[in-house]
Design an enzyme around this catalytic site. Structure first.
Site, PDB file in Angstrom:
ATOM      1  N   HIS A 147      61.487  29.268  44.714  1.00  0.00           N
ATOM      2  CA  HIS A 147      62.062  30.572  44.388  1.00  0.00           C
ATOM      3  C   HIS A 147      62.190  31.488  45.603  1.00  0.00           C
ATOM      4  O   HIS A 147      62.690  32.602  45.492  1.00  0.00           O
ATOM      5  CB  HIS A 147      61.242  31.257  43.278  1.00  0.00           C
ATOM      6  CG  HIS A 147      59.849  31.644  43.671  1.00  0.00           C
ATOM      7  ND1 HIS A 147      58.758  30.845  43.441  1.00  0.00           N
ATOM      8  CD2 HIS A 147      59.375  32.763  44.284  1.00  0.00           C
ATOM      9  CE1 HIS A 147      57.663  31.447  43.875  1.00  0.00           C
ATOM     10  NE2 HIS A 147      58.017  32.618  44.392  1.00  0.00           N
TER      11      HIS A 147
ATOM     12  N   ASP B 106      59.222  23.975  41.639  1.00  0.00           N
ATOM     13  CA  ASP B 106      59.238  25.164  42.497  1.00  0.00           C
ATOM     14  C   ASP B 106      58.913  24.762  43.934  1.00  0.00           C
ATOM     15  O   ASP B 106      57.825  25.028  44.442  1.00  0.00           O
ATOM     16  CB  ASP B 106      58.256  26.218  41.995  1.00  0.00           C
ATOM     17  CG  ASP B 106      58.610  27.612  42.517  1.00  0.00           C
ATOM     18  OD1 ASP B 106      59.482  27.708  43.389  1.00  0.00           O
ATOM     19  OD2 ASP B 106      58.001  28.585  42.049  1.00  0.00           O
TER      20      ASP B 106
ATOM     21  N   SER C 222      53.999  33.746  47.868  1.00  0.00           N
ATOM     22  CA  SER C 222      54.794  32.599  47.415  1.00  0.00           C
ATOM     23  C   SER C 222      54.923  31.564  48.529  1.00  0.00           C
ATOM     24  O   SER C 222      55.229  31.890  49.679  1.00  0.00           O
ATOM     25  CB  SER C 222      56.186  33.062  46.995  1.00  0.00           C
ATOM     26  OG  SER C 222      56.122  33.865  45.844  1.00  0.00           O
TER      27      SER C 222
END
Length: 294
Positions: free
Chosen positions: A140, A168, A248
């Site tokens: 993402h 992901d 992230s």
């Protein structure tokens, strides 16, 4: 006696005819510009460096020839740069240079980077695709074609592939000059990466970030499906590690073994929380990549 005098006279004539400038290691000819003048022109080029453009690669004083050498892919642009800087054109020699130099810098898991127009993420683990170096991060963080940069905007590489949701993970190929190392770092503390063996439930794992440092906990469950606002992601690993926003892609390690890439979670590091990671082995297999190890 006459023979001796003849030999001395002949040697003196030869030295006068050849000149000291032709002897190995001799100084530049008398017509060359003084070193101080060359240094002054070099300083003018340095001061005007922003005008050089990408086709002008480097410049320096060649004391042996009494010239300033400019290395450039385009001689006309090198000459124009010298004029714009106010350097003496007669003292400039342009030499061809095919490749623009690039900075050499290490990339490790745990290093932060920016994605143009999308915000900040973290390098998971360094990888190779054939001879091309790169790194894994969260899917993402970016899409194919997005550019990864340093905080000051220097390009690092480009997103080659990205999978999200469902999975992901993504991989970024590095531009020349960036060196992928088989290590993970957090706030100056570096750990080597020697493989990607999955740790069992109950094993200790730690997450590395450039701001919060190391946060550790245990693996609680595997093959977890999580319904995030952006979509459902399957095959994740649930941990007791706390995490904060902006992490992230951050790497999870167990000892010297790469485990996964931070996807998301709940809670925070003040009250505790849960963090999920995408297993690194799945990303390596799906993308056909090789982990860079120490």
């Amino acid at each position: 006696m006459n023979v001796y005098r003849l030999a001395v006279t002949t040697l003196a004539l030869l030295v006068a005819l050849i000149g000291t400038s032709a002897l190995p290691g001799a100084p530049a000819s008398a017509g060359a510009r003084p070193l101080a003048a060359l240094d002054a022109d070099k300083n003018r080029l340095d001061a005007a460096g922003r005008l050089a453009g990408p086709d002008v690669h480097a410049w320096y004083v060649d004391a042996a020839t009494g010239e300033i050498v400019i290395l450039a892919a385009d001689p006309a642009k090198a000459t124009a740069f010298a004029r714009a800087a106010g350097a003496d054109p007669s003292a400039v020699r342009v030499e061809p240079s095919a490749a623009r130099p690039a900075p050499y810098a290490d990339i490790r898991g745990g290093d932060g980077f920016m994605v143009e127009g999308k915000g900040r993420c973290i390098v998971g683990f360094t990888v190779r695709s054939g001879t091309t170096g790169g790194f894994l991060t969260a899917g993402h963080c970016g899409e194919r074609g997005d550019v990864a940069t340093t905080a000051d905007g220097t390009p690092i590489g480009v997103f080659e592939a990205s999978s999200h949701p469902g999975d992901d993970y993504a991989w970024v190929s590095l531009h020349p000059g960036w060196n992928p190392r088989g290590a993970v770092v957090a706030l100056g503390t570096e750990r080597p990466i020697r493989g990607a063996g999955p740790a069992p439930i109950g094993a200790s794992v730690c997450q590395a970030t450039p701001i919060a440092g190391w946060h550790c906990g245990v693996i609680q469950q595997r093959n977890v499906t999580v319904n995030f606002p952006e979509g459902v992601i399957t095959g994740l690993v649930r941990t007791s590690v706390c995490a904060e926003p902006g992490t992230s892609g951050a790497p999870f390690v167990s000892g010297d073994q790469a485990q996964g890439l931070t996807v998301g979670g709940s809670g925070n590091c003040a009250t505790g929380g849960t963090t999920y990671f995408q297993p690194v082995a799945e990303a390596l297999s799906a993308l056909g990549l090789t982990l860079v190890t120490s």
